[in-house]
Design an enzyme around this catalytic site. Structure first.
Site: not given
Ligand code: NI
Length: 195
Positions: A49, A54, A103-104, A145-146, A149
């Site tokens: 995702g 991000q 997480c990226l 999670h997304e 963000h």
């Protein structure tokens, strides 16, 4: 298409709320290009995702989905590839479920987070189609999670226990050594992919 730079923890843009995409922008070239770039960046980074903030774009646009890669060889947790525009979520159960999230924007680390196990999610896609679905399991973790963000929230804000947070390699070593006992082993080995 272009691979965009993923912002890392500490970048103030990750902490800002993102703006809704108005109907007239939904099918614009700008949004289409953003979605293509998000897909390509997610694939290169081997995530499941990626949210627009991000990559420094404060719009309520997310892409999710799994493709087979080295971090995801067996596809046990397959997730449909799709763009989620203006995602909204409400819990569909009082039950919570914990899992290890990555997480990226926080590379190489993961933390143990509890979230509602089942959610009701509403969103639109780049063709202005509307969706309203009940979602559970790993997919529900990724959706939540997304969405965080888009509100400037990172999973580290949701750690209940700061001890259940660390570098992947250390957590894996702990699991292998069995120092945490069966539960720790099960937890650490049940880690999910960067989002
Ligand atoms: Ni993330």
């Amino acid at each position: 298409m272009a691979i965009r730079k993923v912002l890392k923890l500490g970048d103030p843009l990750l902490r800002k709320p993102s703006k809704a995409v108005p109907a007239e922008e939904m099918r614009s070239q700008e949004i289409k290009k953003l979605i293509r770039d998000l897909y390509e960046t997610m694939e290169v980074e081997e995530g499941v995702g990626l949210a627009a903030p991000q990559v420094g774009i404060l719009k309520r646009v997310i892409v999710i989905g799994t493709v087979p890669n080295s971090r995801y060889p067996n596809q046990n947790d397959k997730i449909r590839q799709q763009a989620l525009i203006n995602l909204e979520i409400e819990p569909a159960t009082k039950d919570v479920e914990g899992s290890w999230e990555g997480c990226l924007s926080i590379p190489g680390m993961r933390g143990y987070i509890e979230r509602p196990r089942k959610i009701r999610a509403k969103w639109q896609n780049e063709n202005e189609e509307s969706f309203d679905e009940i979602i559970e399991g790993f997919e529900a973790v990724v959706f939540q999670h997304e969405l965080d963000h888009l509100n400037g929230i990172l999973y580290v804000d949701r750690l209940k226990d700061s001890k259940l947070f660390g570098f992947n390699e250390e957590l894996e070593r702990l699991a292998e050594d069995g120092k945490e006992g069966g539960k720790g082993k099960e937890r650490a080995s049940a880690s999910k992919q960067p989002q």
